[in-house]
Design a protein around this motif. Structure first.
Motif, short mmCIF file in Angstrom:
data_model
loop_
_atom_site.label_atom_id
_atom_site.label_comp_id
_atom_site.label_asym_id
_atom_site.label_seq_id
_atom_site.Cartn_x
_atom_site.Cartn_y
_atom_site.Cartn_z
N LYS A 167 0.82 -1.21 0.00
CA LYS A 167 0.00 0.00 0.00
C LYS A 167 0.86 1.26 0.00
O LYS A 167 0.56 2.23 -0.69
CB LYS A 167 -0.94 -0.02 1.22
N TYR A 168 1.93 1.26 0.81
CA TYR A 168 2.74 2.47 0.95
C TYR A 168 4.07 2.38 0.22
O TYR A 168 4.92 3.25 0.36
CB TYR A 168 2.97 2.78 2.43
N ASN A 169 4.23 1.30 -0.55
CA ASN A 169 5.48 1.10 -1.29
C ASN A 169 6.68 1.25 -0.36
O ASN A 169 7.66 1.92 -0.66
CB ASN A 169 5.55 2.13 -2.44
N ALA A 170 6.53 0.64 0.82
CA ALA A 170 7.54 0.79 1.87
C ALA A 170 8.52 -0.37 1.84
O ALA A 170 8.22 -1.44 1.32
CB ALA A 170 6.86 0.87 3.22
N GLY A 171 9.69 -0.17 2.43
CA GLY A 171 10.68 -1.24 2.51
C GLY A 171 10.35 -2.14 3.69
O GLY A 171 9.41 -2.92 3.65
N SER A 172 11.11 -1.99 4.74
CA SER A 172 10.92 -2.84 5.91
C SER A 172 9.84 -2.24 6.81
O SER A 172 9.88 -1.06 7.16
CB SER A 172 12.24 -2.94 6.66
#
Length: 307
Positions: free
Chosen positions: A281-286
């Motif tokens: 959803k947030y194109n986040a890494g870890s």
């Protein structure tokens, strides 16, 4: 004395699940102790419910886009109804929506919450459920489950859900179903039920259900609010009417509660699924489970300690 004068130490031996206060009667405390839930009639005003309903409609129409909110839809209905409440089954994590979040700060709700959590109260998880009429393609049946399965914080006895009916909830439109007394059991293993094509993302249920435990259908009028323990086994039936069954809820916890590591527990597979959803959803890494809950959590009364 006001309800704010609540000791954080449970009553000597008699009550484990409520705190000494001047709001609940001994009968009400005993009922919660025995059953794991307590229904308070007409707690939330029609005016407030109308405001929540209007804001829900605005979110469905994309007139407002609160950050962090998760909108769950029946995609099979979108071509027919487009962006409308006829498609949206649930608005979750509305902590950034000022209008809906008012529910979590209503004094009439918090004074009851305090009887279970003590004076330092965090709003941890928010939902407005719009139970759609049942369709052939998708069944919005929530299998029997324990909410603690979703929560990486403890102790369970200092967590409570407030769930308010936004219109009459009854058996035909899929009211809440509870198994009284099951809050005294341990957290059971959960997963996706074996229902052909009828499973909603994150709608986990008990892998093994004891059919011998009696079930109670909670018939509620508009504004009625039920408070229940996170280990209470509950779910909701199918909406067999042509209308929408709306409710608004928040899980509250004492800010004295602490996070736990769910690795190597029955909650580990949920952790992976949730982290993956948030990363997408947030194109986040870890992303860690604790981070997700820190983002959702809001202090609504007292001071923030651990959560």
């Amino acid at each position: 004395p006001t309800s704010a004068q609540v000791s954080v130490v449970p009553h000597s031996g008699r009550f484990c699940y409520t705190l000494d206060n001047n709001l609940l009667t001994t009968e009400q405390r005993q009922f919660y102790e025995d059953n794991g839930y307590l229904l308070i009639k007409k707690l939330v005003s029609d005016e407030d419910i109308e405001r929540f309903r209007k804001e829900f409609t605005r979110i469905c129409k994309r007139e407002v886009k609160p950050p962090g909110v998760m909108i769950m839809k029946d995609e099979s209905l979108r071509s027919q109804f487009g962006q409308s409440e006829k498609v949206v089954n649930k608005v979750q994590d509305f902590q950034e929506d000022e209008e809906l979040f008012r529910y979590c700060t209503l004094p009439e709700v918090l004074k009851y919450v305090e009887c279970f959590t003590g004076p330092n109260i965090m709003a941890m998880h928010t939902m407005l459920i719009n139970k759609l009429p049942d369709s052939d393609k998708q069944t919005f049946l929530h299998p029997m489950h324990q909410d603690l399965h979703y929560f990486p914080f403890r102790p369970a006895s200092r967590i409570v859900c407030a769930w308010t009916a936004m219109e009459r909830a009854h058996q035909d439109n899929g009211c809440l179903v509870v198994q009284p007394g099951t809050h005294k059991t341990a957290l059971m293993p959960h997963g996706y039920p074996q229902w052909e094509g009828k499973t909603n993302k994150l709608f986990h249920g008990l892998l093994e259900e004891d059919e011998k435990i009696p079930k109670v259908h909670l018939v509620m009028e508009k504004g009625d609010t039920v408070f229940f323990h996170p280990l209470l086994i509950h779910g909701s039936g199918i909406n067999r009417t042509s209308g929408f069954r709306k409710s608004i809820s928040c899980h509250f916890a004492s800010s004295d509660c602490h996070y736990i590591d769910v690795k190597n527990t029955t909650q580990e597979h949920l952790e992976k699924e949730l982290e993956e959803m948030v990363r997408k959803k947030y194109n986040a890494g870890s992303v860690e489970l604790k981070d997700i809950w820190n983002f959702r959590a809001r202090l609504v009364q007292g001071e923030r300690i651990n959560l």
